[in-house]
Design a protein around this motif. Sequence first.
Motif, mmCIF file in Angstrom:
data_model
loop_
_atom_site.group_PDB
_atom_site.id
_atom_site.type_symbol
_atom_site.label_atom_id
_atom_site.label_comp_id
_atom_site.label_asym_id
_atom_site.label_seq_id
_atom_site.Cartn_x
_atom_site.Cartn_y
_atom_site.Cartn_z
ATOM 1 N N ILE A 71 0.863 -1.176 0.000
ATOM 2 C CA ILE A 71 0.000 0.000 0.000
ATOM 3 C C ILE A 71 0.901 1.227 0.000
ATOM 4 O O ILE A 71 1.806 1.350 0.833
ATOM 5 N N ILE A 72 0.647 2.154 -0.939
ATOM 6 C CA ILE A 72 1.529 3.311 -1.097
ATOM 7 C C ILE A 72 0.755 4.467 -1.722
ATOM 8 O O ILE A 72 -0.229 4.250 -2.428
ATOM 9 N N GLY A 73 1.207 5.681 -1.462
ATOM 10 C CA GLY A 73 0.563 6.854 -2.039
ATOM 11 C C GLY A 73 0.826 6.957 -3.538
ATOM 12 O O GLY A 73 1.895 6.598 -4.024
ATOM 13 N N LEU A 77 4.220 6.541 -6.328
ATOM 14 C CA LEU A 77 4.180 5.747 -7.554
ATOM 15 C C LEU A 77 4.544 6.582 -8.775
ATOM 16 O O LEU A 77 5.330 6.149 -9.633
ATOM 17 N N LEU A 78 3.985 7.771 -8.857
ATOM 18 C CA LEU A 78 4.261 8.635 -10.004
ATOM 19 C C LEU A 78 5.716 9.093 -10.022
ATOM 20 O O LEU A 78 6.328 9.205 -11.086
ATOM 21 N N LYS A 127 9.723 17.871 -12.911
ATOM 22 C CA LYS A 127 10.242 18.035 -14.273
ATOM 23 C C LYS A 127 9.142 17.837 -15.301
ATOM 24 O O LYS A 127 9.008 18.615 -16.258
ATOM 25 N N GLU A 128 8.319 16.806 -15.105
ATOM 26 C CA GLU A 128 7.213 16.554 -16.036
ATOM 27 C C GLU A 128 6.214 17.704 -16.021
ATOM 28 O O GLU A 128 5.698 18.112 -17.068
ATOM 29 N N TYR A 129 5.944 18.232 -14.831
ATOM 30 C CA TYR A 129 5.004 19.347 -14.698
ATOM 31 C C TYR A 129 5.478 20.570 -15.468
ATOM 32 O O TYR A 129 4.728 21.168 -16.248
ATOM 33 N N ALA A 182 -3.383 12.927 -4.869
ATOM 34 C CA ALA A 182 -2.931 11.560 -4.640
ATOM 35 C C ALA A 182 -3.680 10.925 -3.476
ATOM 36 O O ALA A 182 -4.025 11.592 -2.504
ATOM 37 N N THR A 183 -3.918 9.622 -3.589
ATOM 38 C CA THR A 183 -4.513 8.827 -2.512
ATOM 39 C C THR A 183 -3.733 7.515 -2.393
ATOM 40 O O THR A 183 -2.885 7.202 -3.227
ATOM 41 N N ALA A 184 -4.041 6.734 -1.372
ATOM 42 C CA ALA A 184 -3.369 5.452 -1.173
ATOM 43 C C ALA A 184 -3.809 4.445 -2.231
ATOM 44 O O ALA A 184 -4.985 4.369 -2.580
ATOM 45 N N ARG A 185 -2.856 3.681 -2.731
ATOM 46 C CA ARG A 185 -3.146 2.667 -3.749
ATOM 47 C C ARG A 185 -2.637 1.296 -3.303
ATOM 48 O O ARG A 185 -1.591 1.193 -2.660
ATOM 49 N N LEU A 186 -3.373 0.262 -3.679
ATOM 50 C CA LEU A 186 -2.927 -1.113 -3.472
ATOM 51 C C LEU A 186 -2.209 -1.545 -4.742
ATOM 52 O O LEU A 186 -2.773 -1.465 -5.838
ATOM 53 N N ILE A 187 -0.944 -1.970 -4.604
ATOM 54 C CA ILE A 187 -0.155 -2.370 -5.765
ATOM 55 C C ILE A 187 0.288 -3.821 -5.623
ATOM 56 O O ILE A 187 0.312 -4.362 -4.517
#
Length: 216
Positions: A71-73, A77-78, A127-129, A182-187
């Motif tokens: 579980i991670i924000g 991940l991005l 950088k992407e932004y 951003a929110t928490a994601r299950l990966i």
Amino acid sequence: MNDYITIALPKGKLFKKSVALLEKVGYSAENVVEDSRKLIISNEETKVRFIIAKTVDVPTYVEYGAADIGIIGKDVLLEQEKDVVELLDMGFGKCRLMMAVPEAKRREKLTDYAHLRAATKYPNCAKEYFNKLGIQVEIVKLNGSIELGPIVGISEMIIDIVETGRTLKENKLVEVDSVFTATARLIANRASFKLKFDRLHKLVEDLRVVLAEEGK
């Protein structure tokens, strides 16, 4: 250990809620606490193992198969761009990555911030932004209090995660643009997702039900 599911949990703001949700769907073990001295905590009955890790390390554990899931924000991940499968938006731990500047140095247009320096913990996202804005900005990577950047003169602006914005106000900074929420994601590890599909699919569906009930 093929009959076990190994879960990487992040220390910090996502930990307590993550443990509570997993417990509701039958994924628990004794003494799963943030300050545990045990590196791996197992439940032999339910065939579950927990790894309690620094937030930034969770995607790495999952990518390399040390953990089946984690579980991670979404912000992490991005930024890291790890090769993992995103299974579920868990909806909690909401925050946003934004751009802020000192109140006295706010400019009329975003493009007016070209050729300045931006302090951030998220150099890849920053950088992407700025590339999308079409402007050149020098990225200054910091690991501590990003708000210090403009105060001590190593940057004119910051790209950072905020929840309430209180710290910005305390340091006389003002948000000028939102980069993403951003929110928490299950990966999941890609190989684990295939090999343990049935069990992981059931976990995801069970979590959906619990999250839906909590959202009512």
